[in-house]
Design an enzyme around this catalytic site. Structure first.
Site, short mmCIF file in Angstrom:
data_model
loop_
_atom_site.label_atom_id
_atom_site.label_comp_id
_atom_site.label_asym_id
_atom_site.label_seq_id
_atom_site.Cartn_x
_atom_site.Cartn_y
_atom_site.Cartn_z
N GLU A 174 42.45 31.88 37.98
CA GLU A 174 43.62 32.07 37.12
C GLU A 174 44.15 30.74 36.54
O GLU A 174 45.32 30.39 36.75
CB GLU A 174 44.70 32.85 37.87
N GLU A 180 39.44 40.43 40.46
CA GLU A 180 40.69 40.68 41.18
C GLU A 180 41.45 41.79 40.47
O GLU A 180 41.68 41.73 39.26
CB GLU A 180 41.54 39.41 41.24
#
Length: 498
Positions: A160, A291
């Site tokens: 991320e 995810e």
């Protein structure tokens, strides 16, 4: 409400049914994979659900003792703890989906860290040293495990990077980090698989592809993340910084109700919408969601209840054909990002509690796993109820049904009638997840939410987590058979006909 009527033909042509959601599962930071209880839970999940790879943050964190700086510019590498984890994964029939991060302190250009375990989120201070380390680590893996094995692994650059919490740089800095890491990996063997951008909220996919195309940078797959609660940000058109600045402004003005709505409300089916756009952005590249979960908030009680089982089931069915891997975050509540939370049930991300009690979502994945490798033509949703028919893993025919609705919207029990043409079976079973079945959280609540359940309580909780199972009546019709059943709100049911 009236009876919902579904129809299928057992002689209809079937298509290949890839269990893409079993490709990978997420876990807490790498160091927890050295724990015995973690290993027992992962092995059980792999056996019950069929997970093939596991992904975790922090494989290069300081607690893994991978890099030491002896004197300025002189480094020693130690892959012992990584080997210990990877040896275990291979021993139980799994493989690593290796997220490369976070930054070992000896290589770090700054001191910004994330989470309880203090993963460093800065770029390398010396890219030549970083490149040498990455190449040496790849050579070590090949020497230890063999080239044919390591070519089956996946190497994902960072986590991320579009969130300042996880990456101290900007998009340009990430692309530089990605390029150096990818080139270092490929310098050892061009058959090793590397990809990214591992972003939150389906971000940076076309940008990374364009960068790699224009600069001749290796890119084997696209990875990204999403949650249904990303919806307000995903649709706002704001940058992440602008979105959170807006939240902060509303907090100062005392608009707590508006903040709650902005952070939690989303549209039914939003995960499919996100996946469709990411699929388009990814083009011909394999698309791996490394995810996802039914909520991004921790703690959030939806993780522990049948609500999540229904959303998992609908989402997996919705995304058939759109994604190549869909890694649920995470398989266990052994989870230390903000330190280990108290309580057997505390709204953690895991499919199992800290002591391994399966949650309703775990049972949903278990039912999905019982489906075989061929599926029948899709059946259209009716209201909140949808279903999918497939071959059974152990033979026969399976029909998986869900009754899914988003929070704060009308939901209730539904009666379902399923007509199956060209079918003459005489025996059917139904397996259930709902408020009364496969729902240990309800019993824990009724116990008074014991923070440390004793042995007797643990035994009862595990028993409460077991799927409901009963015989299902079959009626013969002129063209086949008919079954009728009820499915409560947020319920999941698997009908097995043999």
């Amino acid at each position: 409400m009236g009876t919902l009527q579904f129809h299928m033909d057992a002689d209809a042509p079937k298509t290949t049914f890839v269990h893409y959601w079993e490709k990978c599962v997420g876990s807490c930071h790498g160091y927890t994979a050295l724990r015995e209880d973690y290993r027992k839970q992962l092995e059980k999940a792999a056996g019950d659900i069929g997970f093939q790879y596991v992904r975790f943050h922090g494989i290069l964190n300081d607690d893994m003792c991978v890099v030491q700086e002896n004197r300025p510019g002189e480094y020693t590498y130690n892959f012992f703890n990584i080997d210990n984890i990877f040896d275990f994964l291979l021993r139980i029939g799994m493989k690593p989906f290796m997220e490369i991060g976070f930054m070992p302190t000896p290589f770090a250009s700054g001191e910004q860290t994330c989470f309880h375990y203090k993963g460093n989120v800065t770029v390398p201070k010396d890219y030549q040293a970083w490149d040498s380390f990455i190449a040496e680590m790849m050579r070590h893996f090949i020497c230890r495990y063999g080239l044919a094995e390591v070519r089956q692994w996946y190497f994902e650059v960072w986590n991320e990077p579009n969130l300042k919490f996880f990456f101290a740089g900007d998009q340009k800095d990430y692309f530089t980090l990605y390029e150096h890491t990818a080139r270092a990996i490929k310098s050892v063997d061009t058959g090793l698989q590397v990809g990214g951008p591992a972003t939150a909220i389906n971000a940076w996919i076309p940008e990374l592809i364009d960068y790699c195309t224009q600069n001749g940078v290796p890119l084997d797959f696209i990875s990204t993340h999403h949650y249904p609660t990303d919806d307000p940000l995903w649709n706002s058109g704001m940058s992440l910084e602008a979105f959170f600045a807006d939240i902060e402004k509303k907090a100062k003005e005392g608009h707590s109700e508006e903040i709650h709505k902005q952070a939690t409300v989303y549209r039914r089916g939003i995960l499919k919408e996100m996946t469709e756009r990411a699929r388009k952005d990814a083009g011909d590249y394999p698309l791996y969601y490394t995810e996802w979960n039914t909520s991004a908030s921790l703690p959030d009680d939806v993780h522990d209840y049948p609500y999540s089982a229904a959303l998992v089931t609908k989402t997996v069915i919705d995304n058939i054909g759109l994604v190549d891997a869909y890694s649920f975050w995470t398989f266990t509540d052994i989870f230390e990002e903000h330190a280990q939370h108290c309580g057997e049930f505390h709204g953690g991300f895991g499919l199992q509690t800290v002591h391994g009690i399966p949650k309703p979502a775990y049972r949903a994945f278990e039912l999905l796993h019982r489906m075989g490798s061929e599926r029948y033509p899709a059946m259209e949703e009716q209201g909140n109820v949808g279903m999918l028919a497939a071959s059974g893993r152990d033979g026969g025919l399976c029909v998986l049904a869900y009754n899914q609705q988003i929070p704060d919207q009308p939901a209730g029990k539904e009666t379902v009638e399923l007509q199956i043409d060209n079918c003459s079976v005489t025996c059917a079973e139904i397996f259930r997840i709902d408020e009364e079945h496969g729902n240990a959280r309800k019993l824990w609540d009724n116990m008074g939410c014991p923070e440390y359940p004793d042995a007797d309580q643990m035994g009862r909780l595990y028993q409460a987590s077991v799927l409901g199972r009963e015989e299902l009546a079959i009626r013969k019709t002129e063209t086949g058979i008919k079954v009728e059943f009820e499915i409560p709100e947020y319920g999941v049911a698997l009908i097995q006909l043999k």
